[in-house]
Design a protein around this motif. Structure first.
Motif, PDB file in Angstrom:
ATOM      1  N   UNK A  93     -14.059 -17.729  25.144  1.00 21.91           N
ATOM      2  CA  UNK A  93     -13.958 -18.001  26.582  1.00 21.91           C
ATOM      3  C   UNK A  93     -12.555 -17.680  27.092  1.00 21.91           C
ATOM      4  N   UNK A  94     -11.541 -18.022  26.295  1.00 22.95           N
ATOM      5  CA  UNK A  94     -10.157 -17.775  26.706  1.00 22.95           C
ATOM      6  C   UNK A  94      -9.870 -16.272  26.815  1.00 22.95           C
ATOM      7  N   UNK A  95     -10.521 -15.467  25.972  1.00 24.80           N
ATOM      8  CA  UNK A  95     -10.304 -14.016  26.025  1.00 24.80           C
ATOM      9  C   UNK A  95     -10.751 -13.419  27.352  1.00 24.80           C
ATOM     10  N   UNK A  96     -11.790 -14.009  27.956  1.00 23.27           N
ATOM     11  CA  UNK A  96     -12.314 -13.457  29.199  1.00 23.27           C
ATOM     12  C   UNK A  96     -11.493 -13.888  30.413  1.00 23.27           C
TER      13      UNK A  96
END
Length: 368
Positions: free
Chosen positions: A99-102
């Motif tokens: 989620x953090x990558x997006x």
């Protein structure tokens, strides 16, 4: 009964009644104090039996074995929960990273760390599916023809795995601390605005507080169970008393009702007879009123005369019918020979009628 058992039974009766002690020793049994009073030997048997069984009905040796098995089960359950919680925590870390990558830019080393950890988890899970336990029969066919060695070839490089293992405790500690702080915020919402040191202090006492809440919940559950047993016993006593009261009321009602039932039925009969007569009179009145509204006096008298004439003709027809039926009955006595003669007579009558009609038509043609 032995001397020790007699002493135990006598000691049960001290300070409180023997019946109450027996009922307390066997709360799950559907017995009342009246049952124990009516069966004293059975009460003594239950008092002696209380030495060897607990409130759930288990014997002392069986209870000890059950507690030992429960302790072993709890130990294995804690071991499984430890592994399962660790596995879930790692999966949650991977999900948070995805989620953090997006939303933000992730450093390459951190991205490599989570990718290595995800691959290691997937390979470990596949190996577990291929060989779930040490007792697995090696001769059985494997899934898709794969084995553990082939799955190990899919592992990341040893260098990446070593680097991941070195940083895993630190990252796992951060993740677990974050979850603990979220639990602390749930129990104490006001601590979100406090300093980190105070939150860490409260976090150290969180487990003790949750254990205290758990013990309180267990105590309330036990109290609820005791209240349920007490309520069931009181409900049974209440129902038995209610049944006695209902039986007494039924006897009183029957005794008093039988005395006045005859007079009451007689009065009801007179009432219904009078009501029926009133309804009949009302029907007659309505019929007369309808006739007066529909017809005149002359029309009603003419209808009466027509009715009288029709009734007289009906009576005459009925008399004629009876005479004809009597003649037919006398003819039926003669049997089948007369029936043949009657049919022949009918045939001749029809021929005569046809000849007369033909003769009449021929005569009319000649006259023209």
């Amino acid at each position: 009964m032995s001397g020790s058992e007699s002493t135990h039974v006598t000691s049960l009766g001290k300070g409180d009644s023997l019946h109450q002690q027996v009922l307390a020793s066997f709360p799950l049994c559907d017995i009342t104090e009246d049952d124990l009073t009516q069966n004293p030997q059975f009460c003594k048997l239950l008092a002696t039996l209380a030495q060897h069984v607990d409130q759930s009905g288990l014997t002392v040796p069986l209870k000890a074995e059950l507690e030992k098995a429960e302790q072993k089960l709890q130990s294995q359950r804690r071991h499984w929960l430890h592994s399962e919680s660790l596995h879930k925590g790692l999966q949650e870390m991977i999900q948070d990273h995805c989620i953090r990558k997006h939303h933000t830019t992730v450093p390459p080393d951190q991205n490599m760390f989570y990718e290595t950890m995800e691959k290691c988890l997937l390979v470990a899970q596949c190996i577990r599916q291929l060989d779930p336990s040490s007792t697995t029969n090696q001769d059985q066919p494997s899934v898709l023809g794969l084995n553990s060695q082939q799955m190990m070839e899919l592992m990341p490089s040893e260098k990446n795995v070593k680097r991941m293992k070195q940083g895993l405790p630190r990252e796992l500690e951060k993740h677990l601390k974050k979850k603990c702080l979220s639990v602390l915020s749930y129990y104490h919402p006001e601590c979100e605005n406090e300093s980190e040191g105070l939150r860490n202090t409260k976090l150290c006492h969180l487990s003790a507080q949750m254990d205290k809440e758990r013990k309180r919940a267990e105590s309330l559950r036990e109290t609820c169970r005791e209240n349920t047993v007490l309520l069931q016993r009181q409900t049974q006593l209440y129902l038995s008393e209610m049944i006695k009261c209902i039986q007494l009321l039924q006897s009183l009602i029957l005794d008093h009702r039988l005395r006045v039932q005859t007079d009451l039925d007689h009065k009801k009969l007179k009432y219904f007879e009078g009501k029926c007569d009133l309804v009949l009179q009302k029907i007659k009145y309505e019929m007369v009123e309808i006739q007066l509204d529909t017809y005149t006096v002359d029309a009603i008298s003419a209808h009466k005369k027509i009715r009288e004439k029709l009734d007289s003709e009906l009576k005459a027809c009925q008399v004629e019918k009876q005479s004809v039926e009597s003649k037919l009955a006398s003819f039926e006595i003669l049997g089948k020979e007369f029936e043949t003669l009657a049919e022949e007579y009918c045939r001749l009558r029809k021929e005569i009628e046809m000849n007369n009609w033909a003769l009449k038509e021929f005569t009319q043609c000649n006259n023209k």
